[in-house]
Design a protein around this motif. Structure first.
Motif, mmCIF file in Angstrom:
data_model
loop_
_atom_site.group_PDB
_atom_site.id
_atom_site.type_symbol
_atom_site.label_atom_id
_atom_site.label_comp_id
_atom_site.label_asym_id
_atom_site.label_seq_id
_atom_site.Cartn_x
_atom_site.Cartn_y
_atom_site.Cartn_z
ATOM 1 N N THR A 1 0.838 -1.206 0.000
ATOM 2 C CA THR A 1 0.000 0.000 0.000
ATOM 3 C C THR A 1 0.867 1.248 0.000
ATOM 4 O O THR A 1 0.616 2.197 -0.750
ATOM 5 C CB THR A 1 -0.946 0.002 1.209
ATOM 6 O OG1 THR A 1 -1.745 -1.179 1.172
ATOM 7 C CG2 THR A 1 -1.840 1.221 1.206
ATOM 8 N N LEU A 2 1.903 1.278 0.823
ATOM 9 C CA LEU A 2 2.799 2.427 0.857
ATOM 10 C C LEU A 2 3.548 2.596 -0.474
ATOM 11 O O LEU A 2 3.772 3.716 -0.928
ATOM 12 C CB LEU A 2 3.788 2.309 2.004
ATOM 13 C CG LEU A 2 3.222 2.588 3.400
ATOM 14 C CD1 LEU A 2 4.285 2.321 4.458
ATOM 15 C CD2 LEU A 2 2.740 4.022 3.491
ATOM 16 N N VAL B 1 2.431 1.690 -3.445
ATOM 17 C CA VAL B 1 1.501 2.135 -4.473
ATOM 18 C C VAL B 1 1.114 3.588 -4.265
ATOM 19 O O VAL B 1 1.097 4.394 -5.198
ATOM 20 C CB VAL B 1 0.251 1.228 -4.507
ATOM 21 C CG1 VAL B 1 -0.830 1.820 -5.391
ATOM 22 C CG2 VAL B 1 0.622 -0.160 -4.984
ATOM 23 N N VAL B 2 0.786 3.946 -3.023
ATOM 24 C CA VAL B 2 0.372 5.312 -2.724
ATOM 25 C C VAL B 2 1.554 6.255 -2.866
ATOM 26 O O VAL B 2 1.419 7.384 -3.315
ATOM 27 C CB VAL B 2 -0.255 5.388 -1.310
ATOM 28 C CG1 VAL B 2 -0.501 6.819 -0.902
ATOM 29 C CG2 VAL B 2 -1.528 4.588 -1.267
ATOM 30 N N GLY B 3 2.711 5.823 -2.504
ATOM 31 C CA GLY B 3 3.910 6.629 -2.666
ATOM 32 C C GLY B 3 4.282 7.411 -1.425
ATOM 33 O O GLY B 3 5.297 8.089 -1.406
ATOM 34 N N GLY B 4 3.506 7.372 -0.433
ATOM 35 C CA GLY B 4 3.858 8.030 0.813
ATOM 36 C C GLY B 4 3.876 9.542 0.722
ATOM 37 O O GLY B 4 4.622 10.195 1.433
ATOM 38 N N ASP C 1 3.900 13.262 -1.753
ATOM 39 C CA ASP C 1 4.046 13.918 -3.045
ATOM 40 C C ASP C 1 5.155 13.312 -3.906
ATOM 41 O O ASP C 1 5.137 13.434 -5.116
ATOM 42 C CB ASP C 1 4.329 15.408 -2.847
ATOM 43 C CG ASP C 1 3.130 16.136 -2.250
ATOM 44 O OD1 ASP C 1 1.996 15.652 -2.461
ATOM 45 O OD2 ASP C 1 3.336 17.166 -1.586
ATOM 46 N N GLU D 1 7.306 10.692 -5.977
ATOM 47 C CA GLU D 1 6.993 9.480 -6.721
ATOM 48 C C GLU D 1 7.927 8.368 -6.279
ATOM 49 O O GLU D 1 9.066 8.596 -5.904
ATOM 50 C CB GLU D 1 7.167 9.724 -8.212
ATOM 51 C CG GLU D 1 6.225 10.758 -8.769
ATOM 52 C CD GLU D 1 6.447 10.958 -10.258
ATOM 53 O OE1 GLU D 1 6.821 9.977 -10.932
ATOM 54 O OE2 GLU D 1 6.244 12.071 -10.720
#
Length: 117
Positions: free
Chosen positions: A17-18, A20-23, A25, A27
């Motif tokens: 999840t982290l 994919v979301v990117g944590g 702003d 990338e």
């Protein structure tokens, strides 16, 4: 054993999840500019064997960039056609310069032979 698998699964899901979301702003993997072919073949002189051997086309996700390959092959085809035309022109000039003086045009005399003494 059940608790270990449950905790491992939660950790894996959280990590994915982290990722994919990117944590935030930033990338995860920044976009990379595609590799461009700078100058594959010299424009100021004819292409020679070393130029062809040194030619390295940039690789993309699905192979080579078709535009770069088309440009390089077009240039090589034009060079070959130009050389073939030049060879044909020189062969025609050589055949015309002989004017029928080929090896089968008639008997020739060597310097040490006389006209039939």
């Amino acid at each position: 054993m059940f608790w270990f698998l449950l905790i491992a699964m939660v950790v894996v899901v959280a990590a994915v999840t982290l990722a994919v979301v990117g944590g935030g702003d930033s990338e995860v993997l920044p976009e990379v500019a595609p590799e461009q072919l700078v100058d594959p073949l010299p424009a100021a002189r004819p292409v020679d064997r070393d130029d062809v051997e040194a030619l390295r086309l940039p690789v993309t996700v699905r192979g080579y960039r078709m535009a770069d390959v088309d440009d390089a092959l077009g240039r090589l085809g034009a060079e070959i056609a130009e050389r073939d035309a030049r060879i044909a022109e020189l062969e025609a000039a050589l055949a015309g310069g002989r004017g029928g003086q080929g090896p089968s045009s008639g008997p020739s005399l060597r310097k040490d032979e006389g006209p039939g003494l």
